[in-house]
Design a protein around this motif. Structure first.
Motif, PDB file in Angstrom:
ATOM      1  N   ILE A  48       0.832  -1.198   0.000  1.00 34.86           N
ATOM      2  CA  ILE A  48       0.000   0.000   0.000  1.00 34.86           C
ATOM      3  C   ILE A  48       0.872   1.256   0.000  1.00 34.86           C
ATOM      4  O   ILE A  48       2.068   1.196   0.278  1.00 34.86           O
ATOM      5  N   GLY A  49       0.238   2.364  -0.291  1.00 34.69           N
ATOM      6  CA  GLY A  49       0.949   3.626  -0.318  1.00 34.69           C
ATOM      7  C   GLY A  49      -0.019   4.778  -0.155  1.00 34.69           C
ATOM      8  O   GLY A  49      -1.236   4.593  -0.137  1.00 34.69           O
ATOM      9  N   SER A  50       0.541   5.965  -0.032  1.00 41.98           N
ATOM     10  CA  SER A  50      -0.263   7.183   0.112  1.00 41.98           C
ATOM     11  C   SER A  50       0.424   8.344  -0.581  1.00 41.98           C
ATOM     12  O   SER A  50       1.647   8.462  -0.556  1.00 41.98           O
ATOM     13  N   PHE A  51      -0.395   9.186  -1.192  1.00 35.89           N
ATOM     14  CA  PHE A  51       0.078  10.475  -1.689  1.00 35.89           C
ATOM     15  C   PHE A  51      -0.091  11.488  -0.567  1.00 35.89           C
ATOM     16  O   PHE A  51      -1.025  11.394   0.234  1.00 35.89           O
ATOM     17  N   ASP A  59       7.210  19.268   2.584  1.00 35.51           N
ATOM     18  CA  ASP A  59       6.540  18.848   3.811  1.00 35.51           C
ATOM     19  C   ASP A  59       5.284  18.071   3.441  1.00 35.51           C
ATOM     20  O   ASP A  59       4.601  18.416   2.471  1.00 35.51           O
ATOM     21  N   LYS A  60       4.966  17.055   4.226  1.00 35.44           N
ATOM     22  CA  LYS A  60       3.752  16.276   3.972  1.00 35.44           C
ATOM     23  C   LYS A  60       2.533  17.045   4.436  1.00 35.44           C
ATOM     24  O   LYS A  60       2.492  17.557   5.548  1.00 35.44           O
ATOM     25  N   GLY A  61       1.523  17.090   3.576  1.00 35.28           N
ATOM     26  CA  GLY A  61       0.261  17.737   3.907  1.00 35.28           C
ATOM     27  C   GLY A  61      -0.878  16.739   3.852  1.00 35.28           C
ATOM     28  O   GLY A  61      -0.755  15.618   4.333  1.00 35.28           O
ATOM     29  N   PHE A  62      -1.952  17.121   3.221  1.00 35.56           N
ATOM     30  CA  PHE A  62      -3.155  16.313   3.109  1.00 35.56           C
ATOM     31  C   PHE A  62      -2.838  14.944   2.508  1.00 35.56           C
ATOM     32  O   PHE A  62      -2.148  14.846   1.491  1.00 35.56           O
ATOM     33  N   GLU A  63      -3.338  13.881   3.112  1.00 35.75           N
ATOM     34  CA  GLU A  63      -3.066  12.516   2.665  1.00 35.75           C
ATOM     35  C   GLU A  63      -4.188  11.976   1.785  1.00 35.75           C
ATOM     36  O   GLU A  63      -5.365  12.132   2.094  1.00 35.75           O
ATOM     37  N   ILE A  64      -3.786  11.315   0.718  1.00 38.31           N
ATOM     38  CA  ILE A  64      -4.713  10.594  -0.152  1.00 38.31           C
ATOM     39  C   ILE A  64      -4.214   9.157  -0.173  1.00 38.31           C
ATOM     40  O   ILE A  64      -3.180   8.851  -0.767  1.00 38.31           O
ATOM     41  N   SER A  65      -4.928   8.271   0.516  1.00 33.57           N
ATOM     42  CA  SER A  65      -4.456   6.901   0.710  1.00 33.57           C
ATOM     43  C   SER A  65      -5.087   5.934  -0.289  1.00 33.57           C
ATOM     44  O   SER A  65      -6.131   6.212  -0.874  1.00 33.57           O
ATOM     45  N   LEU A  66      -4.449   4.796  -0.440  1.00 30.72           N
ATOM     46  CA  LEU A  66      -4.949   3.767  -1.348  1.00 30.72           C
ATOM     47  C   LEU A  66      -6.274   3.208  -0.855  1.00 30.72           C
ATOM     48  O   LEU A  66      -7.173   2.942  -1.640  1.00 30.72           O
ATOM     49  N   MET A  67      -6.391   3.057   0.453  1.00 32.85           N
ATOM     50  CA  MET A  67      -7.615   2.527   1.046  1.00 32.85           C
ATOM     51  C   MET A  67      -8.196   3.544   2.020  1.00 32.85           C
ATOM     52  O   MET A  67      -7.481   4.411   2.511  1.00 32.85           O
ATOM     53  N   SER A  85     -10.528  10.292  -5.612  1.00 29.91           N
ATOM     54  CA  SER A  85      -9.902  11.613  -5.706  1.00 29.91           C
ATOM     55  C   SER A  85      -9.391  11.841  -7.124  1.00 29.91           C
ATOM     56  O   SER A  85      -8.555  11.093  -7.623  1.00 29.91           O
ATOM     57  N   ILE A  86      -9.897  12.878  -7.759  1.00 26.41           N
ATOM     58  CA  ILE A  86      -9.555  13.210  -9.138  1.00 26.41           C
ATOM     59  C   ILE A  86      -8.374  14.184  -9.149  1.00 26.41           C
ATOM     60  O   ILE A  86      -8.345  15.151  -8.375  1.00 26.41           O
ATOM     61  N   LEU A  87      -7.409  13.947 -10.016  1.00 28.87           N
ATOM     62  CA  LEU A  87      -6.211  14.787 -10.080  1.00 28.87           C
ATOM     63  C   LEU A  87      -6.552  16.264 -10.222  1.00 28.87           C
ATOM     64  O   LEU A  87      -5.985  17.107  -9.517  1.00 28.87           O
ATOM     65  N   ALA A  88      -7.468  16.607 -11.134  1.00 32.68           N
ATOM     66  CA  ALA A  88      -7.791  18.014 -11.409  1.00 32.68           C
ATOM     67  C   ALA A  88      -8.304  18.748 -10.174  1.00 32.68           C
ATOM     68  O   ALA A  88      -8.146  19.964 -10.070  1.00 32.68           O
ATOM     69  N   GLU A  89      -8.893  18.032  -9.235  1.00 34.19           N
ATOM     70  CA  GLU A  89      -9.425  18.662  -8.019  1.00 34.19           C
ATOM     71  C   GLU A  89      -8.320  19.097  -7.058  1.00 34.19           C
ATOM     72  O   GLU A  89      -8.570  19.882  -6.145  1.00 34.19           O
ATOM     73  N   TYR A  90      -7.105  18.592  -7.246  1.00 33.60           N
ATOM     74  CA  TYR A  90      -6.014  18.885  -6.327  1.00 33.60           C
ATOM     75  C   TYR A  90      -4.895  19.712  -6.938  1.00 33.60           C
ATOM     76  O   TYR A  90      -4.051  20.231  -6.230  1.00 33.60           O
ATOM     77  N   MET A  91      -4.893  19.852  -8.253  1.00 34.11           N
ATOM     78  CA  MET A  91      -3.820  20.585  -8.915  1.00 34.11           C
ATOM     79  C   MET A  91      -4.190  22.064  -9.001  1.00 34.11           C
ATOM     80  O   MET A  91      -5.109  22.440  -9.716  1.00 34.11           O
ATOM     81  N   GLU A  92      -3.476  22.877  -8.238  1.00 33.62           N
ATOM     82  CA  GLU A  92      -3.774  24.298  -8.160  1.00 33.62           C
ATOM     83  C   GLU A  92      -2.891  25.133  -9.073  1.00 33.62           C
ATOM     84  O   GLU A  92      -3.303  26.166  -9.562  1.00 33.62           O
ATOM     85  N   GLU A  93      -1.639  24.698  -9.291  1.00 23.63           N
ATOM     86  CA  GLU A  93      -0.694  25.503 -10.054  1.00 23.63           C
ATOM     87  C   GLU A  93       0.421  24.630 -10.601  1.00 23.63           C
ATOM     88  O   GLU A  93       0.650  23.515 -10.122  1.00 23.63           O
TER      89      GLU A  93
END
Length: 182
Positions: A48-51, A59-67, A85-93
């Motif tokens: 498993i892993g997490s973004f 620095d680690k911020g908000f986590e998006i986990s596999l499960m 979680s959709i990529l476009a919803e998290y990409m700000e810049e």
């Protein structure tokens, strides 16, 4: 609609430059991106892993986990799940940074940076550039493997055996005590 081009750098102990550029549709979810990253580095993806959303200091911020790791329905707003979680919803810049931690026993770290937005969409993620040869997935030592097969384990135990001295020795327990006859 378009795609994102990310640079994914594998953080290694020997400071080799190993990275992949991946182009992925902006409407894809993080799980698809996760699988594309692992495939690009020839990892099996059985762990498993997490973004983690990140800043310029990594620095680690908000986590998006596999499960879904939430304990209750109340926690669901606090954590993200890759498949939802959709990529476009998290990409700000541009230059948006993320960290992917894969296999929490071996702690593979991928540093991810959004390089550019591409105006055309892609059906599936593709590797645009590959630099360096990724090490085998099992090449990092698991914490419990530190003493596996090591003859020094007995010496390690002997060195610390007296640290918890309670005033009793083995002869104190061999005096005919019968736990059922008290």
């Amino acid at each position: 609609m378009g795609s994102y081009k990310y640079r994914i750098l594998l953080d290694t102990d020997n400071n080799q430059e190993i990275f992949r550029d991946i182009i992925i549709d902006e409407k894809e979810n993080f799980e698809t991106f996760y699988r594309a990253i692992l495939a690009a580095f020839n990892f099996e993806g059985k762990e498993i892993g997490s973004f983690f959303m990140s800043n310029d200091e990594w620095d680690k911020g908000f986590e998006i986990s596999l499960m879904d790791m939430s304990y209750s329905d109340e926690d669901q707003d606090l954590s993200g799940v890759m498949s939802q979680s959709i990529l476009a919803e998290y990409m700000e810049e541009l230059d948006q940074k993320m960290i992917l931690v894969y296999d929490f026993m071996r702690m593979w770290i991928f540093l991810i940076e959004l390089q550019e937005r591409v105006n055309e969409s892609t059906e599936k993620p593709k590797v645009d550039l590959a630099v360096g040869i990724a090490p085998p997935e099992d090449s990092k030592m698991v914490q419990e493997d530190l003493f596996a097969g090591d003859d020094d384990q007995d010496d390690f135990e002997d060195d610390y055996e007296d640290d918890f001295e309670d005033g009793y020795n083995d002869e104190d327990f061999d005096n005919g005590y019968d736990e059922y006859n008290y």
